[in-house]
Structures are given as structure tokens and as C-alpha cells.
Write a protein that holds these residues in place. Structure first.
Motif, mmCIF file in Angstrom:
data_model
loop_
_atom_site.group_PDB
_atom_site.id
_atom_site.type_symbol
_atom_site.label_atom_id
_atom_site.label_comp_id
_atom_site.label_asym_id
_atom_site.label_seq_id
_atom_site.Cartn_x
_atom_site.Cartn_y
_atom_site.Cartn_z
ATOM 1 N N PRO A 22 0.845 -1.197 0.000
ATOM 2 C CA PRO A 22 0.000 0.000 0.000
ATOM 3 C C PRO A 22 0.885 1.253 0.000
ATOM 4 C CG PRO A 22 -0.153 -1.161 2.095
ATOM 5 C CD PRO A 22 0.711 -1.978 1.197
ATOM 6 N N TRP A 23 0.316 2.373 -0.402
ATOM 7 C CA TRP A 23 1.095 3.604 -0.529
ATOM 8 C C TRP A 23 1.692 4.042 0.795
ATOM 9 C CZ3 TRP A 23 -0.111 7.840 2.344
ATOM 10 C CH2 TRP A 23 -1.377 7.863 2.921
ATOM 11 N N TRP A 24 0.973 3.808 1.899
ATOM 12 C CA TRP A 24 1.461 4.272 3.194
ATOM 13 C C TRP A 24 2.604 3.420 3.715
ATOM 14 C CZ3 TRP A 24 0.861 0.349 6.546
ATOM 15 C CH2 TRP A 24 -0.155 -0.560 6.302
ATOM 16 N N ALA A 25 2.791 2.215 3.196
ATOM 17 C CA ALA A 25 3.891 1.360 3.638
ATOM 18 C C ALA A 25 5.236 1.917 3.175
ATOM 19 C CB ALA A 25 3.698 -0.055 3.120
ATOM 20 N N VAL A 26 5.218 2.763 2.176
ATOM 21 C CA VAL A 26 6.438 3.415 1.704
ATOM 22 C C VAL A 26 6.497 4.855 2.196
ATOM 23 C CG1 VAL A 26 7.709 4.118 -0.346
ATOM 24 C CG2 VAL A 26 6.535 1.922 -0.314
ATOM 25 N N ALA A 27 5.358 5.527 2.220
ATOM 26 C CA ALA A 27 5.329 6.953 2.561
ATOM 27 C C ALA A 27 5.632 7.215 4.035
ATOM 28 C CB ALA A 27 3.975 7.544 2.196
ATOM 29 N N LEU A 28 5.093 6.413 4.932
ATOM 30 C CA LEU A 28 5.308 6.678 6.360
ATOM 31 C C LEU A 28 6.761 6.501 6.793
ATOM 32 C CD1 LEU A 28 2.068 5.257 8.017
ATOM 33 C CD2 LEU A 28 2.708 7.626 7.605
ATOM 34 N N PRO A 29 7.437 5.412 6.432
ATOM 35 C CA PRO A 29 8.855 5.334 6.804
ATOM 36 C C PRO A 29 9.704 6.427 6.149
ATOM 37 C CG PRO A 29 8.036 3.160 6.235
ATOM 38 C CD PRO A 29 6.960 4.149 5.878
ATOM 39 N N ALA A 30 9.367 6.809 4.921
ATOM 40 C CA ALA A 30 10.113 7.876 4.259
ATOM 41 C C ALA A 30 9.902 9.203 4.982
ATOM 42 C CB ALA A 30 9.693 7.981 2.796
ATOM 43 N N ALA A 31 8.680 9.479 5.404
ATOM 44 C CA ALA A 31 8.397 10.723 6.131
ATOM 45 C C ALA A 31 9.083 10.722 7.495
ATOM 46 C CB ALA A 31 6.887 10.904 6.293
ATOM 47 N N ALA A 32 9.079 9.587 8.181
ATOM 48 C CA ALA A 32 9.742 9.500 9.482
ATOM 49 C C ALA A 32 11.248 9.697 9.328
ATOM 50 C CB ALA A 32 9.450 8.150 10.135
ATOM 51 N N PHE A 33 11.827 9.114 8.293
ATOM 52 C CA PHE A 33 13.261 9.295 8.048
ATOM 53 C C PHE A 33 13.583 10.756 7.768
ATOM 54 C CE2 PHE A 33 16.845 9.505 5.094
ATOM 55 C CZ PHE A 33 17.823 8.914 5.876
ATOM 56 N N ALA A 34 12.771 11.402 6.954
ATOM 57 C CA ALA A 34 13.006 12.809 6.636
ATOM 58 C C ALA A 34 12.893 13.678 7.888
ATOM 59 C CB ALA A 34 12.013 13.266 5.565
ATOM 60 N N LEU A 35 11.909 13.400 8.728
ATOM 61 C CA LEU A 35 11.746 14.172 9.958
ATOM 62 C C LEU A 35 12.935 13.990 10.891
ATOM 63 C CD1 LEU A 35 9.862 15.938 11.702
ATOM 64 C CD2 LEU A 35 8.975 13.820 12.651
ATOM 65 N N LEU A 36 13.390 12.761 11.069
ATOM 66 C CA LEU A 36 14.555 12.529 11.923
ATOM 67 C C LEU A 36 15.810 13.164 11.346
ATOM 68 C CD1 LEU A 36 13.924 8.830 12.966
ATOM 69 C CD2 LEU A 36 13.760 10.860 14.406
ATOM 70 N N LEU A 37 15.955 13.139 10.031
ATOM 71 C CA LEU A 37 17.102 13.773 9.396
ATOM 72 C C LEU A 37 17.084 15.279 9.625
ATOM 73 C CD1 LEU A 37 19.569 13.179 7.646
ATOM 74 C CD2 LEU A 37 18.143 13.582 5.649
ATOM 75 N N LEU A 38 15.917 15.889 9.529
ATOM 76 C CA LEU A 38 15.808 17.325 9.797
ATOM 77 C C LEU A 38 16.122 17.649 11.251
ATOM 78 C CD1 LEU A 38 12.645 18.306 7.743
ATOM 79 C CD2 LEU A 38 15.019 19.008 7.328
ATOM 80 N N MET A 39 15.731 16.776 12.159
ATOM 81 C CA MET A 39 16.022 17.013 13.578
ATOM 82 C C MET A 39 17.517 16.909 13.861
ATOM 83 S SD MET A 39 12.837 14.980 15.270
ATOM 84 C CE MET A 39 13.315 15.248 16.952
ATOM 85 N N ILE A 40 18.204 16.045 13.141
ATOM 86 C CA ILE A 40 19.649 15.912 13.331
ATOM 87 C C ILE A 40 20.378 17.105 12.726
ATOM 88 C CG2 ILE A 40 21.665 14.556 12.620
ATOM 89 C CD1 ILE A 40 19.907 12.071 12.839
ATOM 90 N N ILE A 41 19.934 17.546 11.571
ATOM 91 C CA ILE A 41 20.603 18.639 10.870
ATOM 92 C C ILE A 41 20.435 19.966 11.609
ATOM 93 C CG2 ILE A 41 20.520 20.033 8.756
ATOM 94 C CD1 ILE A 41 19.929 17.477 7.233
ATOM 95 N N ASN A 42 19.257 20.212 12.207
ATOM 96 C CA ASN A 42 18.981 21.495 12.830
ATOM 97 C C ASN A 42 18.675 21.315 14.318
ATOM 98 O OD1 ASN A 42 18.480 24.149 13.232
ATOM 99 N ND2 ASN A 42 16.500 24.189 12.201
#
Length: 68
Positions: A22-42
Motif C-alpha cells: 500500500p502507498w502508506w507502507a512506503v510513505a510513512l517510513p520515508a516521512a519518518a526518516f526525513a523528519l529525523l534527518l531534519l532534527m539531526i541537521i537542525n
């Protein structure tokens, strides 16, 4: 006593396996990764909590309770 053998099938194994996610099986982990990456960067907006450390107070109260 010899073990019975099974005759080999003349059919070949399937060549392709199709997996549908399903679309959310790819979108949710990608969104979580992006959020954690932003938290590390800033990390500039992260600040320590004011006041005494809560963990220290909790350990002190637990020790006081156990010593009684």
C-alpha cells in the motif's frame, strides 16, 4: 531400509514474484526518516529543560522509599 524418494516435477519454478505494497507502507517510513534527518541537521532549537533534573529527583525518592 531405503527412504522413499519423490519424483521431480517437470514444472519449473515461477519466474516472477509480484509484491504489492500500500502507498502508506512506503510513505510513512520515508516521512519518518526525513523528519529525523531534519532534527539531526537542525538541533539549534533544542534546549534543556529549566529546573532540577527530574531523573535525579525520581532516583532520590526511590532510594528514600527503599531505605525506610
Amino acid at each position: 531400509m531405503p527412504a522413499p524418494t519423490h519424483p521431480r516435477s517437470s514444472r519449473s519454478a515461477p519466474q516472477r514474484v509480484e509484491v504489492r505494497l500500500p502507498w502508506w507502507a512506503v510513505a510513512l517510513p520515508a516521512a519518518a526518516f526525513a523528519l529525523l534527518l531534519l532534527m539531526i541537521i537542525n538541533p539549534g532549537e533544542a534546549t534543556a529543560a529549566p529546573g532540577a533534573p527530574v531523573l535525579g529527583q525520581l532516583i532520590e525518592r526511590a532510594l528514600h522509599f527503599l531505605i525506610r
